[in-house]
Write a protein that holds these residues in place. Structure first.
Motif, PDB file in Angstrom:
ATOM      1  N   MET A   1       3.982   1.670  -1.289  1.00  0.00           N
ATOM      2  CA  MET A   1       3.283   2.539  -0.355  1.00  0.00           C
ATOM      3  C   MET A   1       1.977   1.911   0.123  1.00  0.00           C
ATOM      4  N   LYS A   2       1.298   1.211  -0.797  1.00  0.00           N
ATOM      5  CA  LYS A   2       0.033   0.582  -0.438  1.00  0.00           C
ATOM      6  C   LYS A   2       0.230  -0.432   0.684  1.00  0.00           C
ATOM      7  N   TYR A   3       1.347  -1.172   0.621  1.00  0.00           N
ATOM      8  CA  TYR A   3       1.616  -2.147   1.679  1.00  0.00           C
ATOM      9  C   TYR A   3       1.891  -1.454   3.010  1.00  0.00           C
ATOM     10  N   GLY A   4       2.541  -0.292   2.947  1.00  0.00           N
ATOM     11  CA  GLY A   4       2.768   0.469   4.176  1.00  0.00           C
ATOM     12  C   GLY A   4       1.467   0.851   4.844  1.00  0.00           C
ATOM     13  N   PHE A   5       0.483   1.283   4.050  1.00  0.00           N
ATOM     14  CA  PHE A   5      -0.839   1.596   4.596  1.00  0.00           C
ATOM     15  C   PHE A   5      -1.474   0.335   5.194  1.00  0.00           C
ATOM     16  N   TYR A   6      -1.359  -0.771   4.455  1.00  0.00           N
ATOM     17  CA  TYR A   6      -1.960  -2.023   4.921  1.00  0.00           C
ATOM     18  C   TYR A   6      -1.385  -2.437   6.278  1.00  0.00           C
ATOM     19  N   PHE A   7      -0.054  -2.368   6.415  1.00  0.00           N
ATOM     20  CA  PHE A   7       0.582  -2.773   7.669  1.00  0.00           C
ATOM     21  C   PHE A   7       0.106  -1.916   8.835  1.00  0.00           C
ATOM     22  N   ARG A   8      -0.045  -0.625   8.597  1.00  0.00           N
ATOM     23  CA  ARG A   8      -0.487   0.281   9.654  1.00  0.00           C
ATOM     24  C   ARG A   8      -1.918  -0.036  10.085  1.00  0.00           C
ATOM     25  N   VAL A 209       5.220  -2.660  14.617  1.00  0.00           N
ATOM     26  CA  VAL A 209       4.321  -2.719  13.464  1.00  0.00           C
ATOM     27  C   VAL A 209       4.417  -4.105  12.839  1.00  0.00           C
ATOM     28  N   PRO A 210       3.342  -4.893  12.859  1.00  0.00           N
ATOM     29  CA  PRO A 210       3.379  -6.228  12.230  1.00  0.00           C
ATOM     30  C   PRO A 210       3.377  -6.123  10.722  1.00  0.00           C
ATOM     31  N   ASN A 211       4.399  -6.642  10.087  1.00  0.00           N
ATOM     32  CA  ASN A 211       4.473  -6.660   8.626  1.00  0.00           C
ATOM     33  C   ASN A 211       3.995  -8.031   8.144  1.00  0.00           C
ATOM     34  N   VAL A 212       2.686  -8.156   8.020  1.00  0.00           N
ATOM     35  CA  VAL A 212       2.039  -9.395   7.572  1.00  0.00           C
ATOM     36  C   VAL A 212       1.337  -9.087   6.260  1.00  0.00           C
ATOM     37  N   TYR A 213       1.789  -9.696   5.176  1.00  0.00           N
ATOM     38  CA  TYR A 213       1.207  -9.393   3.878  1.00  0.00           C
ATOM     39  C   TYR A 213      -0.197  -9.966   3.751  1.00  0.00           C
ATOM     40  N   SER A 214      -1.005  -9.284   2.957  1.00  0.00           N
ATOM     41  CA  SER A 214      -2.371  -9.727   2.711  1.00  0.00           C
ATOM     42  C   SER A 214      -2.385 -10.999   1.870  1.00  0.00           C
ATOM     43  N   VAL A 274       4.472 -17.522   4.484  1.00  0.00           N
ATOM     44  CA  VAL A 274       3.778 -17.956   5.699  1.00  0.00           C
ATOM     45  C   VAL A 274       3.408 -16.707   6.500  1.00  0.00           C
ATOM     46  N   PRO A 275       2.119 -16.398   6.649  1.00  0.00           N
ATOM     47  CA  PRO A 275       1.718 -15.160   7.333  1.00  0.00           C
ATOM     48  C   PRO A 275       1.771 -15.276   8.855  1.00  0.00           C
ATOM     49  N   LYS A 276       2.898 -15.764   9.344  1.00  0.00           N
ATOM     50  CA  LYS A 276       3.112 -15.921  10.789  1.00  0.00           C
ATOM     51  C   LYS A 276       4.363 -15.160  11.168  1.00  0.00           C
ATOM     52  N   ILE A 277       4.264 -14.312  12.171  1.00  0.00           N
ATOM     53  CA  ILE A 277       5.408 -13.485  12.580  1.00  0.00           C
ATOM     54  C   ILE A 277       6.436 -14.343  13.312  1.00  0.00           C
ATOM     55  N   GLU A 278       7.634 -14.392  12.741  1.00  0.00           N
ATOM     56  CA  GLU A 278       8.708 -15.219  13.309  1.00  0.00           C
ATOM     57  C   GLU A 278      10.020 -14.463  13.436  1.00  0.00           C
ATOM     58  N   TYR A 279      10.016 -13.183  13.097  1.00  0.00           N
ATOM     59  CA  TYR A 279      11.270 -12.425  13.068  1.00  0.00           C
ATOM     60  C   TYR A 279      11.008 -11.030  13.607  1.00  0.00           C
ATOM     61  N   GLU A 280      11.900 -10.561  14.473  1.00  0.00           N
ATOM     62  CA  GLU A 280      11.808  -9.212  15.032  1.00  0.00           C
ATOM     63  C   GLU A 280      12.915  -8.362  14.410  1.00  0.00           C
TER      64      GLU A 280
END
Length: 397
Positions: A1-8, A209-214, A274-280
Motif C-alpha cells: 500500500m505504501k508503494y501505491g501512495f508513493y506512485f500517486r 500513473v508512473p510506477n517508478v520505485y523509490s 532501472v528507474p526508467k519507464i520503458e513499458y506501458e
C-alpha cells in the motif's frame, strides 16, 4: 500500500524525497484508520477443523493436476535476448504490440517468439503476416491459457536472456538496449525497469500513473528481502535464461504470475532496478486480471492451489526455507489471497482461511520473524484464530 501512495504522489511531484515523506505520512494515517476499525470490529474465531476445510474447498474447486513441460534448448551465444509474447485475441492492438517489439533501437541481437494461444478474433491472421520475418518465431497452439503459452515460448527460447511482453501492452523502442546494457554491465541475473499504468476506456487513455520505485528503498541491494518489494509480474524485466531451467508457469491456473516472487526472485543472487519507464501496462475494463479480482467464480480458489503447487516445486529446487519464505507465504495468504476469494460464500471463505492458517504455520520458523506492521497483524490473526482480524488486516495489507 505504501508503494501505491508513493506512485500517486510521484505522478504529481516527481521528487523522490518529498514523495517518500508524503507516502510515509499517508501510510501512517492509513494505519490509524485500520487501528480504529480493529478496535471496533467483532471478534470472530473459527471452529472449523482442517479436515472439514479441506473437504469444503475440494468440493467447491479441487486442485488441478498441472504438469508443465520442461524443454530447455541450448543457449545460442549469438542471441542476446528471447522476447516471448503470448497472444490471445486483441486483434485491434496486437500489430502495434508486435511492431514496438520488432523496431527496437538496439545493437543487441534478439528474437521474438509469438505464441498464439487459440485466438478467436482474427489475431492469428495478423500474426501470419510475420511468419517470414527472420526475427520472429511463430507458434500456434490450442487454447491452454497464458501460462501454457508463456511456457511454449520458454521452451523455444534460444537467447541468453528472456523477456515477456503481454499482447495488450506496449514497450518503448529502447527497452531492449536499456535492460541489456544494465544486465551485461555486471552480469545481473535479472533487471527490471519502471512502467506506466495506463488506464484506457474506449481507446482513450484517461489516466497514466508512473510506477517508478523509490531509489531509497530499492537501489544498491544484492539479494535479501528487498527484491520482494519489486512487482512480481513477468513483464518489464529481463532474466537469465537459466533461471527458468527448472521453473515454468503452471498451466490451467489463474494467478500464474505468483511463481515470479517464489521461484524466480529467490534464485536471483544479483539483480538491478532501472528507474526508467520503458513499458506501458494497459489497464482496460475488460482485462482478465480485473475480472478475476472481482469474481465470485470458484476458480478464484486457484489463489490457494497455485501457492501449494509452487511450494512443492520450491522444495524440489532446494531453495531456502527461511524467514524470507515465511514472510512471502504470509503476504500471499493475506492481501493477494483474500482479495481474490472474498466474494465467495461465507463458509468457503472460512475454509480457505483455515487452509491459509495451516499453510503459514507449516512455514513459520522457530524464531521471531521481523515483519512489517500490517503483516504482523496478519500473523496475529492466524495465531489467535481471529478470522475477522485476518480479513481486516488483509484488506489493509
Amino acid at each position: 500500500m505504501k508503494y501505491g501512495f508513493y506512485f500517486r504522489f510521484y505522478k504529481k511531484l516527481h521528487n523522490d524525497f518529498i514523495c517518500c515523506v508524503l507516502s510515509e505520512l499517508a501510510y501512517m494515517l492509513y494505519c490509524i484508520i485500520y487501528i480504529l476499525k480493529k478496535i471496533t470490529r467483532k471478534h470472530t474465531k473459527s471452529d472449523m477443523k482442517l479436515e472439514q476445510a479441506q473437504k469444503i474447498v475440494n468440493d467447491v474447486h479441487p486442485r488441478l493436476h498441472s504438469v508443465p513441460v520442461y524443454e530447455n534448448k541450448p543457449i545460442n551465444k549469438e542471441i542476446d535476448l528471447s522476447i516471448v509474447i503470448p497472444v490471445y485475441n486483441y486483434a485491434d492492438i496486437i500489430e502495434e504490440n508486435i511492431l514496438a517489439a520488432l523496431n527496437q533501437n538496439t545493437e543487441y541481437s534478439y528474437q521474438i517468439i509469438l505464441v498464439d494461444d487459440g485466438s478467436t478474433d482474427g489475431a492469428a491472421e495478423i500474426l501470419r503476416k510475420y511468419e517470414n520475418n527472420p526475427k520472429i518465431k511463430l507458434i500456434f497452439q490450442e487454447n491452454a491459457g497464458i501460462g501454457a503459452a508463456r511456457n511454449t515460448g520458454i521452451n523455444n527460447a534460444d537467447g541468453k536472456y528472456i523477456m515477456f511482453i503481454d499482447c495488450d501492452d506496449i514497450v518503448h523502442n529502447d527497452i531492449v538496449r536499456v535492460l541489456l546494457d544494465k544486465a551485461y554491465s555486471d552480469d545481473y541475473d535479472m533487471v527490471m525497469c519502471a512502467h506506466n499504468l495506463s488506464k484506457e476506456k474506449n481507446g482513450v487513455v484517461y489516466e497514466r500513473v508512473p510506477n517508478v520505485y523509490s531509489s531509497r528503498n530499492l537501489m544498491g541491494y544484492k539479494n535479501g528481502d528487498k527484491i520482494m518489494n519489486l512487482a512480481g509480474l513477468p513483464w518489464c524485466k529481463v532474466y537469465k535464461r537459466e533461471l527458468w531451467n527448472n521453473v515454468r508457469f503452471f498451466p490451467g491456473y489463474w494467478y500464474e504470475d505468483t511463481i515470479i516472487q517464489f521461484l524466480i526472485f529467490t534464485q536471483c543472487k544479483h539483480y538491478a532496478y532501472v528507474p526508467k519507464i520503458e513499458y506501458e501496462y494497459k489497464w482496460y475494463e475488460k482485462n482478465f486480471s480485473h475480472i478475476q479480482g472481482n469474481s465470485a467464480n470458484p476458480k478464484t480458489i486457484d489463489s490457494y492451489w497455485i501457492v501449494a503447487e509452487i511450494l512443492e516445486q520450491y522444495k524440489k529446487l532446494d531453495l531456502p526455507v527461511d524467514d524470507a519464505l515465511y514472510t512471502l507465504v504470509l503476504r500471499h495468504m493475506s492481501s493477494y489471497y483474500y482479495g481474490s476469494i472474498k466474494n465467495l460464500d461465507k463458509k468457503t471463505v472460512e475454509a480457505l482461511y483455515v487452509l491459509a492458517k495451516d499453510m503459514c504455520k507449516q512455514y513459520k520458523p522457530g524464531n521471531k520473524v521481523k515483519l512489517p506492521y500490517m503483516l504482523r497483524q496478519v500473523e496475529k490473526a492466524f495465531e489467535n484464530n481471529d478470522i475477522e482480524l485476518w480479513k481486516l488486516a488483509s484488506s489493509y495489507q
